[in-house]
Write an enzyme that holds these catalytic residues in place. Structure first.
Site, short mmCIF file in Angstrom:
data_model
loop_
_atom_site.label_atom_id
_atom_site.label_comp_id
_atom_site.label_asym_id
_atom_site.label_seq_id
_atom_site.Cartn_x
_atom_site.Cartn_y
_atom_site.Cartn_z
N LYS A 20 -29.25 -48.56 23.91
CA LYS A 20 -27.81 -48.35 24.11
C LYS A 20 -27.57 -47.71 25.48
O LYS A 20 -26.66 -48.10 26.21
CB LYS A 20 -27.27 -47.47 22.97
CG LYS A 20 -25.84 -47.02 23.12
CD LYS A 20 -25.25 -46.56 21.80
CE LYS A 20 -25.67 -45.19 21.34
NZ LYS A 20 -24.86 -44.09 21.90
N SER A 21 -28.41 -46.74 25.83
CA SER A 21 -28.22 -46.04 27.12
C SER A 21 -28.36 -47.01 28.28
O SER A 21 -27.58 -46.99 29.23
CB SER A 21 -29.25 -44.92 27.26
OG SER A 21 -28.97 -43.91 26.33
N ARG A 25 -25.35 -48.58 31.05
CA ARG A 25 -25.56 -48.47 32.51
C ARG A 25 -25.51 -49.84 33.18
O ARG A 25 -24.94 -50.00 34.26
CB ARG A 25 -26.90 -47.77 32.78
CG ARG A 25 -26.84 -46.27 32.52
CD ARG A 25 -28.23 -45.68 32.42
NE ARG A 25 -28.18 -44.21 32.35
CZ ARG A 25 -27.83 -43.50 31.27
NH1 ARG A 25 -27.48 -44.13 30.15
NH2 ARG A 25 -27.83 -42.18 31.31
N ARG A 122 -15.76 -32.87 21.78
CA ARG A 122 -16.98 -32.75 22.60
C ARG A 122 -16.59 -32.33 24.02
O ARG A 122 -15.54 -32.69 24.52
CB ARG A 122 -17.76 -34.07 22.55
CG ARG A 122 -18.28 -34.34 21.14
CD ARG A 122 -18.98 -35.66 21.01
NE ARG A 122 -20.19 -35.74 21.81
CZ ARG A 122 -20.90 -36.85 21.97
NH1 ARG A 122 -20.48 -37.99 21.41
NH2 ARG A 122 -21.99 -36.85 22.69
N SER A 165 -25.78 -34.31 30.45
CA SER A 165 -26.19 -35.05 31.65
C SER A 165 -25.22 -36.20 31.92
O SER A 165 -25.24 -36.80 33.00
CB SER A 165 -27.60 -35.61 31.47
OG SER A 165 -27.60 -36.64 30.50
N SER A 192 -31.71 -32.97 29.67
CA SER A 192 -31.60 -34.43 29.45
C SER A 192 -31.81 -35.18 30.76
O SER A 192 -31.19 -36.21 31.02
CB SER A 192 -30.23 -34.82 28.86
OG SER A 192 -30.18 -34.60 27.47
N ASP A 306 -31.68 -36.77 21.20
CA ASP A 306 -31.37 -37.75 20.15
C ASP A 306 -32.50 -37.92 19.14
O ASP A 306 -32.31 -38.55 18.09
CB ASP A 306 -31.02 -39.11 20.78
CG ASP A 306 -29.71 -39.06 21.56
OD1 ASP A 306 -29.04 -38.02 21.52
OD2 ASP A 306 -29.38 -40.06 22.22
N ARG A 337 -25.50 -31.52 14.87
CA ARG A 337 -26.67 -32.13 14.21
C ARG A 337 -27.67 -31.11 13.68
O ARG A 337 -28.41 -31.41 12.74
CB ARG A 337 -27.35 -33.12 15.17
CG ARG A 337 -26.53 -34.37 15.38
CD ARG A 337 -27.19 -35.36 16.34
NE ARG A 337 -26.43 -36.59 16.36
CZ ARG A 337 -26.52 -37.51 17.31
NH1 ARG A 337 -27.36 -37.33 18.32
NH2 ARG A 337 -25.80 -38.60 17.26
N ARG A 379 -26.96 -41.09 13.51
CA ARG A 379 -28.35 -40.61 13.52
C ARG A 379 -28.68 -39.74 12.30
O ARG A 379 -29.82 -39.67 11.88
CB ARG A 379 -28.67 -39.88 14.83
CG ARG A 379 -28.58 -40.82 16.03
CD ARG A 379 -29.27 -40.31 17.27
NE ARG A 379 -28.76 -41.04 18.43
CZ ARG A 379 -29.21 -42.22 18.85
NH1 ARG A 379 -30.21 -42.81 18.24
NH2 ARG A 379 -28.67 -42.80 19.90
O1 S3P Z 1 -26.92 -40.74 29.22
C1 S3P Z 1 -27.10 -41.17 28.08
O2 S3P Z 1 -27.22 -42.38 27.84
C2 S3P Z 1 -27.20 -40.18 26.97
C3 S3P Z 1 -27.46 -38.87 27.25
C4 S3P Z 1 -27.72 -37.85 26.20
O3 S3P Z 1 -26.63 -36.96 26.17
P1 S3P Z 1 -26.65 -35.49 26.86
O4 S3P Z 1 -26.91 -35.64 28.28
O5 S3P Z 1 -25.28 -34.97 26.56
O6 S3P Z 1 -27.73 -34.72 26.17
C5 S3P Z 1 -27.91 -38.49 24.82
O7 S3P Z 1 -27.79 -37.51 23.83
C6 S3P Z 1 -26.91 -39.58 24.57
O8 S3P Z 1 -27.09 -40.16 23.30
C7 S3P Z 1 -27.08 -40.69 25.59
C1 PEP Z 2 -24.89 -38.72 21.24
C2 PEP Z 2 -24.92 -40.04 21.23
O1 PEP Z 2 -24.14 -40.87 21.98
P1 PEP Z 2 -22.86 -40.49 22.86
O2 PEP Z 2 -23.11 -39.16 23.50
O3 PEP Z 2 -22.77 -41.59 23.85
O4 PEP Z 2 -21.68 -40.45 21.93
C3 PEP Z 2 -25.92 -40.74 20.38
O5 PEP Z 2 -25.98 -41.98 20.43
O6 PEP Z 2 -26.66 -40.08 19.64
#
Ligand code: S3P
Ligand code: PEP
Length: 424
Positions: A20-21, A25, A122, A165, A192, A306, A337, A379
């Protein structure tokens, strides 16, 4: 939707969904490149849909094609100022919201961002501080809706490194488009960080130069142009984590689609589980995991937030004590979480102590069945399902549809490996 799972061994072969990340991007970089880009091997989910929706609103033309090899997105990039006030619905996706706010500004759009679930709670304060410093006009009554209007100038930017991040990624996508050069500095150690490295990799593949002068300090030349290309998205290690946990709890699962050289920080799940005694090996291009005797370890979550739900669940059915540390930011996701895992695992008879920045889990050989909540968090639902081979009775998960956020086919795949799932 509530589902009930009858404990059973989980065995078989699965192709993990694509990262997904990385998909967020790639779609963003493609939307910023003038011309056609193809992104192949995409797993569709609510979060990816949110990114596609907002980039389309900002002027990208994105076409979704379904074929034998999965979903391909054909993207004609070029974001531009659109007429009037734009309503950008980020759904529940933190990535979408934080990655796209700077791009709304650099494309000159006047946008009101909305969202659902916990997204409104958030943190966005690092952007509010930036708006104040850069004289960008915004309005919020706290959280969402958030209205933003202005331009994103180049120059000096500072962000805290211990909130998310995702603010760094957002600015790293947008600042190369500014008329002036920029610097982006983290005022605290950058957590992160592997996600920021993934962003830099995407940018480099699209012809964007960023100089990382030292950890958390980036020099970003302005007036750059994104290049088009073709990109295949690799499998997602954060999703693989649930199947590895399931196999180690009871079964044998082979996973395909994962890269050995991936930049995903969550690739660390393999080492972490091996450190607990997990039998995991690479065989004929597949990652193979099988039922193992596991013992507790210390897990540092700073770069792999995650992984915490799956890891906590597995620790509760492993021998000895597991400590999850540096996990305070995990409270800022789709739910808190740390609290959610402590509450739900305790309902099943686990011994979990919640600390401000982590969890201490004293493992037990088995846990009971019962009724648990997903806290509307994909999750949490997937983590609790993954240890059902270790439960002495059926598990009902409330809010099981939450998997749609990242992995809509999760319950289908769960059945594919022999999971006994029925809608409750
Ligand atoms: O850049 C990303 O794709 C992500 C960064 C992370 O968040 P944080 O940077 O807030 O920890 C992660 O928890 C999120 O699911 C995806
Ligand atoms: C935190 C998550 O995603 P996002 O921050 O993009 O909502 C996730 O997928 O666990």
């Amino acid at each position: 939707m509530n589902i009930t799972i009858r404990p059973a061994p989980l065995s078989g072969t699965l192709r993990v969904p694509s990262s997904k990340s990385m998909t967020h991007r790639e779609i963003i970089a493609a939307a910023l490149a003038k011309g056609e880009t193809e992104v192949t091997g995409v797993t569709w989910s609510e979060d990816i849909e949110a990114t596609v929706r907002i980039l389309s609103l900002f002027g990208a033309a994105i076409e979704k094609k379904e074929g034998k090899e999965g979903i391909t997105l054909s993207i004609r990039g070029g974001l531009a100022k659109q007429e009037g006030l734009l309503h950008a619905d980020a759904g529940e996706s933190g990535s979408t919201l934080r990655f796209l706010i700077p791009l709304g500004l650099s494309s000159g759009n006047h946008v009101v961002y909305t969202g659902r679930g916990r997204l409104s709670e958030r943190p966005l304060t690092p952007y509010y501080d930036m708006f104040d410093r850069k004289q960008i006009s915004y309005h919020t009554e706290g959280g969402l809706p958030l209205e933003v209007q202005g331009t994103l100038p180049g120059g000096a930017y500072e962000l805290p490194g211990d909130v998310s991040s995702q603010f760094f990624t957002g600015l790293l996508f947008a600042l190369p488009l500014a008329d002036e050069d920029s610097t982006l500095r983290s005022t605290t150690p950058l957590e992160s960080k592997s996600y920021v490295d993934m962003t830099l990799d995407t940018l480099a593949r699209h012809g964007i130069t960023i100089h990382e002068k030292e950890e958390g300090l980036y020099e970003i030349p302005g007036r750059q142009h994104y290049k088009t290309g073709t990109f295949a998205v690799e499998g997602d290690y954060s999703q693989a984590a649930f199947w590895l946990t399931a196999a180690l709890s009871g079964g044998t699962i082979a996973l395909t689609g994962l890269s050995d050289t991936s930049l995903q920080g969550d690739r660390a799940i393999v080492t972490l589980l091996k450190d607990m005694g997990g039998h995991i090996e690479k065989k004929e291009g597949r990652l193979l995991a099988e039922k193992s005797s596991l013992h507790g370890i210390t897990m540092d979550a700073e770069n792999v937030p995650d992984l915490v739900p799956a890891f906590a669940a597995l620790a509760a059915v492993s021998e000895g004590v597991t400590e999850i540390i540096h996990a305070g930011r995990v409270r800022l996701k789709e739910c808190d979480r740390l609290h959610a895992m402590a509450v739900e695992l305790t309902k099943l008879g686990a011994e979990v102590e919640e600390k401000p920045e982590g969890l201490v889990i004293r493992g037990k050989p088995v846990l009971s069945g019962g009724t648990v909540s997903s806290w509307n968090d994909h999750r949490i639902a997937m983590a609790l399902a993954s240890i059902t081979p270790k439960l002495t009775g059926p598990l009902t998960i409330e809010g099981a549809e939450s998997v749609k956020k990242s992995y809509p086919r999760f319950w289908e795949d769960f059945r594919k490996v022999g999971g006994k799932v029925v809608e409750a």
